[in-house]
Motif scaffolding. Structure first.
Motif, PDB file in Angstrom:
ATOM      1  N   GLU A  14      40.234  37.880  51.249  1.00  0.00           N
ATOM      2  CA  GLU A  14      39.868  37.371  52.572  1.00  0.00           C
ATOM      3  C   GLU A  14      40.318  35.926  52.744  1.00  0.00           C
ATOM      4  OE1 GLU A  14      37.608  37.345  56.306  1.00  0.00           O
ATOM      5  OE2 GLU A  14      37.595  39.025  54.917  1.00  0.00           O
ATOM      6  N   ALA A  15      40.082  35.112  51.732  1.00  0.00           N
ATOM      7  CA  ALA A  15      40.490  33.708  51.802  1.00  0.00           C
ATOM      8  C   ALA A  15      41.999  33.566  51.630  1.00  0.00           C
ATOM      9  CB  ALA A  15      39.752  32.904  50.729  1.00  0.00           C
ATOM     10  N   PHE A  16      42.568  34.347  50.728  1.00  0.00           N
ATOM     11  CA  PHE A  16      43.980  34.208  50.365  1.00  0.00           C
ATOM     12  C   PHE A  16      44.894  34.462  51.562  1.00  0.00           C
ATOM     13  CE2 PHE A  16      47.933  35.509  48.217  1.00  0.00           C
ATOM     14  CZ  PHE A  16      48.065  34.495  47.276  1.00  0.00           C
ATOM     15  N   VAL A  17      44.577  35.474  52.370  1.00  0.00           N
ATOM     16  CA  VAL A  17      45.478  35.857  53.460  1.00  0.00           C
ATOM     17  C   VAL A  17      45.335  34.970  54.690  1.00  0.00           C
ATOM     18  CG1 VAL A  17      45.550  38.253  52.681  1.00  0.00           C
ATOM     19  CG2 VAL A  17      43.894  37.592  54.445  1.00  0.00           C
ATOM     20  N   GLN A  18      44.501  33.937  54.609  1.00  0.00           N
ATOM     21  CA  GLN A  18      44.386  33.004  55.727  1.00  0.00           C
ATOM     22  C   GLN A  18      45.526  31.991  55.738  1.00  0.00           C
ATOM     23  OE1 GLN A  18      41.903  33.672  57.916  1.00  0.00           O
ATOM     24  NE2 GLN A  18      41.237  35.282  56.500  1.00  0.00           N
ATOM     25  N   GLY A  19      46.378  32.015  54.735  1.00  0.00           N
ATOM     26  CA  GLY A  19      47.452  31.031  54.627  1.00  0.00           C
ATOM     27  C   GLY A  19      48.590  31.295  55.596  1.00  0.00           C
ATOM     28  N   ALA A  20      49.661  30.523  55.424  1.00  0.00           N
ATOM     29  CA  ALA A  20      50.774  30.552  56.376  1.00  0.00           C
ATOM     30  C   ALA A  20      51.889  31.505  55.963  1.00  0.00           C
ATOM     31  CB  ALA A  20      51.336  29.144  56.531  1.00  0.00           C
ATOM     32  N   HIS A  21      51.696  32.271  54.900  1.00  0.00           N
ATOM     33  CA  HIS A  21      52.744  33.157  54.398  1.00  0.00           C
ATOM     34  C   HIS A  21      52.558  34.574  54.939  1.00  0.00           C
ATOM     35  CE1 HIS A  21      53.877  29.849  51.837  1.00  0.00           C
ATOM     36  NE2 HIS A  21      52.648  29.800  51.364  1.00  0.00           N
ATOM     37  N   ARG A  22      53.407  35.490  54.486  1.00  0.00           N
ATOM     38  CA  ARG A  22      53.299  36.904  54.840  1.00  0.00           C
ATOM     39  C   ARG A  22      52.814  37.645  53.600  1.00  0.00           C
ATOM     40  NH1 ARG A  22      57.436  41.223  55.315  1.00  0.00           N
ATOM     41  NH2 ARG A  22      56.766  42.720  56.908  1.00  0.00           N
ATOM     42  N   TYR A  23      51.716  38.341  53.752  1.00  0.00           N
ATOM     43  CA  TYR A  23      51.057  38.971  52.613  1.00  0.00           C
ATOM     44  C   TYR A  23      51.277  40.477  52.684  1.00  0.00           C
ATOM     45  CZ  TYR A  23      49.129  34.351  52.705  1.00  0.00           C
ATOM     46  OH  TYR A  23      49.017  32.979  52.739  1.00  0.00           O
ATOM     47  N   LEU A  24      51.910  41.025  51.650  1.00  0.00           N
ATOM     48  CA  LEU A  24      52.241  42.440  51.589  1.00  0.00           C
ATOM     49  C   LEU A  24      51.172  43.160  50.780  1.00  0.00           C
ATOM     50  CD1 LEU A  24      56.056  42.002  50.781  1.00  0.00           C
ATOM     51  CD2 LEU A  24      54.933  42.013  53.024  1.00  0.00           C
ATOM     52  N   LEU A  25      50.405  44.026  51.432  1.00  0.00           N
ATOM     53  CA  LEU A  25      49.275  44.706  50.808  1.00  0.00           C
ATOM     54  C   LEU A  25      49.626  46.176  50.618  1.00  0.00           C
ATOM     55  CD1 LEU A  25      46.617  43.112  53.151  1.00  0.00           C
ATOM     56  CD2 LEU A  25      46.968  42.517  50.758  1.00  0.00           C
ATOM     57  N   PRO A  26      49.820  46.622  49.375  1.00  0.00           N
ATOM     58  CA  PRO A  26      50.187  48.024  49.135  1.00  0.00           C
ATOM     59  C   PRO A  26      49.161  48.995  49.707  1.00  0.00           C
ATOM     60  CG  PRO A  26      50.552  46.728  47.163  1.00  0.00           C
ATOM     61  CD  PRO A  26      49.809  45.845  48.119  1.00  0.00           C
ATOM     62  N   THR A  27      49.654  50.050  50.324  1.00  0.00           N
ATOM     63  CA  THR A  27      48.780  51.074  50.881  1.00  0.00           C
ATOM     64  C   THR A  27      49.282  52.445  50.462  1.00  0.00           C
ATOM     65  OG1 THR A  27      47.804  51.957  52.922  1.00  0.00           O
ATOM     66  CG2 THR A  27      50.073  51.179  53.053  1.00  0.00           C
ATOM     67  N   GLY A  37      45.294  48.650  50.951  1.00  0.00           N
ATOM     68  CA  GLY A  37      45.795  47.938  52.120  1.00  0.00           C
ATOM     69  C   GLY A  37      44.799  46.928  52.649  1.00  0.00           C
ATOM     70  N   ARG A  38      44.676  46.871  53.961  1.00  0.00           N
ATOM     71  CA  ARG A  38      43.722  45.953  54.593  1.00  0.00           C
ATOM     72  C   ARG A  38      42.290  46.481  54.552  1.00  0.00           C
ATOM     73  NH1 ARG A  38      46.102  42.477  58.997  1.00  0.00           N
ATOM     74  NH2 ARG A  38      44.098  42.777  60.028  1.00  0.00           N
ATOM     75  N   ALA A  39      42.137  47.784  54.333  1.00  0.00           N
ATOM     76  CA  ALA A  39      40.816  48.431  54.268  1.00  0.00           C
ATOM     77  C   ALA A  39      39.980  48.136  55.506  1.00  0.00           C
ATOM     78  CB  ALA A  39      40.076  47.988  52.997  1.00  0.00           C
ATOM     79  N   GLY A  40      40.638  48.083  56.652  1.00  0.00           N
ATOM     80  CA  GLY A  40      39.921  47.890  57.907  1.00  0.00           C
ATOM     81  C   GLY A  40      39.434  46.476  58.153  1.00  0.00           C
ATOM     82  N   ARG A  41      39.836  45.527  57.309  1.00  0.00           N
ATOM     83  CA  ARG A  41      39.371  44.150  57.472  1.00  0.00           C
ATOM     84  C   ARG A  41      40.023  43.477  58.681  1.00  0.00           C
ATOM     85  NH1 ARG A  41      36.297  41.779  52.875  1.00  0.00           N
ATOM     86  NH2 ARG A  41      35.992  43.530  51.471  1.00  0.00           N
ATOM     87  N   ASP A  42      39.284  42.583  59.300  1.00  0.00           N
ATOM     88  CA  ASP A  42      39.791  41.824  60.437  1.00  0.00           C
ATOM     89  C   ASP A  42      40.543  40.607  59.908  1.00  0.00           C
ATOM     90  OD1 ASP A  42      40.297  40.833  62.954  1.00  0.00           O
ATOM     91  OD2 ASP A  42      38.313  39.931  63.197  1.00  0.00           O
ATOM     92  N   TRP A  43      41.758  40.861  59.455  1.00  0.00           N
ATOM     93  CA  TRP A  43      42.575  39.812  58.856  1.00  0.00           C
ATOM     94  C   TRP A  43      43.716  39.428  59.785  1.00  0.00           C
ATOM     95  CZ3 TRP A  43      43.025  42.246  53.291  1.00  0.00           C
ATOM     96  CH2 TRP A  43      41.831  41.988  52.595  1.00  0.00           C
ATOM     97  N   PRO A  44      44.341  38.265  59.563  1.00  0.00           N
ATOM     98  CA  PRO A  44      45.456  37.845  60.412  1.00  0.00           C
ATOM     99  C   PRO A  44      46.609  38.857  60.374  1.00  0.00           C
ATOM    100  CG  PRO A  44      44.676  36.011  59.072  1.00  0.00           C
ATOM    101  CD  PRO A  44      43.974  37.232  58.572  1.00  0.00           C
ATOM    102  N   ALA A  45      47.438  38.772  61.399  1.00  0.00           N
ATOM    103  CA  ALA A  45      48.540  39.727  61.527  1.00  0.00           C
ATOM    104  C   ALA A  45      49.573  39.580  60.425  1.00  0.00           C
ATOM    105  CB  ALA A  45      49.203  39.560  62.893  1.00  0.00           C
ATOM    106  N   ASN A  46      49.590  38.426  59.751  1.00  0.00           N
ATOM    107  CA  ASN A  46      50.568  38.228  58.676  1.00  0.00           C
ATOM    108  C   ASN A  46      50.125  38.876  57.364  1.00  0.00           C
ATOM    109  OD1 ASN A  46      48.527  36.237  58.678  1.00  0.00           O
ATOM    110  ND2 ASN A  46      49.743  34.876  57.392  1.00  0.00           N
ATOM    111  N   ALA A  47      48.979  39.559  57.355  1.00  0.00           N
ATOM    112  CA  ALA A  47      48.567  40.407  56.227  1.00  0.00           C
ATOM    113  C   ALA A  47      48.927  41.834  56.596  1.00  0.00           C
ATOM    114  CB  ALA A  47      47.071  40.271  55.964  1.00  0.00           C
ATOM    115  N   VAL A  48      50.031  42.334  56.043  1.00  0.00           N
ATOM    116  CA  VAL A  48      50.591  43.610  56.496  1.00  0.00           C
ATOM    117  C   VAL A  48      50.521  44.662  55.403  1.00  0.00           C
ATOM    118  CG1 VAL A  48      52.126  42.495  58.156  1.00  0.00           C
ATOM    119  CG2 VAL A  48      52.937  42.933  55.839  1.00  0.00           C
TER     120      VAL A  48
END
Length: 280
Positions: A14-27, A37-48
């Protein structure tokens, strides 16, 4: 940067994906430990979310490994070897699971990885051999100063308290509960009081983070009972909410909790008296 990271520890990610990079989450279709993956979390769009097939075509700048099996998964899915064909770090969230001072780390004696610990205590206790290590302390997004203390009860957050037992200090809860009791949030807490044989420990179940923060802030004092852990992110969140805390002075907590934040002790009786005083 494109950063490949598995969704392993929810609060950390949750904290890690708040940064300015693009985060690739295996699904994966079945989800599970390797494809949540995101597991339904309300994360920024750059967590894909990315499937293994998509990852094979992605321009990955760095791999953040958190479990030994991810070394082979990353090699298989990317078609590249972490640490050789693509930069990689191994992020260690936990204290050693075996003997405290002599447990060898799974990536000990490697020259192709950097081993990142989330606390200085972890770095001290793991035997990493010749692998280079550093400490990047973990944190949380600021939930804001929300403490009201309107409910005269203590509160704790412990995931799977019955399974983890003495590690999380579950056995201490009946002693520390006192007349006001302790409300315990987290996975596997339903029916906790019955299992421990005391109505003063009340299992509140698992709740979404925002709702849980609101509920924590209504209680008088936050209680941290873990004997053996890196540093509970819920403890950090409670202090940022403005809550007074009663903390078992083990592992990194002895350095991370300032004296004026509440009570810090290794003696459960001192903690019990401190909780009663803060709750009053």
């Amino acid at each position: 940067m494109n950063i490949l990271i598995w969704h392993v520890h929810g609060a950390y990610t949750e904290a890690f994906v708040q940064g300015a990079h693009r985060y690739l989450l295996p699904t994966l279709p079945e989800g599970g430990p390797w494809g949540g993956g995101r597991a339904g979390r309300d994360w920024p769009a750059n967590a894909v979310e990315r499937t293994p097939d998509q990852l094979a075509d992605d321009d990955v700048d760095v791999v953040v490994l958190q479990r030994p099996d991810e070394l082979e998964l990353a090699r298989s899915w990317l078609g590249r070897t972490p640490g050789r064909d693509v930069p990689a770090v191994y992020l260690e969230h936990n204290t050693p699971g075996g003997p405290a001072a002599t447990t060898r780390h799974p990536v000990a004696d490697r020259d192709d990885l950097l081993l990142v610990h989330v606390t200085a205590f972890n770095d001290l206790m793991w035997d990493s051999g010749t692998t280079a290590t550093t400490v990047v302390e973990h944190g949380v997004p600021d939930p804001g100063h929300r403490w009201t203390g309107e409910l005269p009860a203590a509160v704790a957050v412990i995931n799977e308290p019955l399974r983890r037992g003495r590690v999380t200090g579950t056995d201490l809860l009946p002693l520390l509960a006192g007349p006001a009791g302790i409300d315990v949030f987290g996975m596997g807490t339903s029916g906790l009081g019955t299992a421990l044989g005391t109505p003063s420990v009340r299992g509140m179940g698992d709740q979404p983070q925002q709702r849980m923060h609101a509920e924590l802030a209504r209680r008088r004092v936050y209680v941290h009972t873990a004997r053996w852990t890196s540093l509970g992110l819920s403890l950090i969140e409670a202090m940022m909410l403005g809550m007074p805390v009663a903390v078992l002075a083990t592992t990194e907590a002895a350095r991370a909790v300032p004296p004026d934040a509440g009570v810090l002790a290794t003696d459960p009786d001192l903690l019990r008296r401190g909780i009663a005083e803060l709750a009053a």
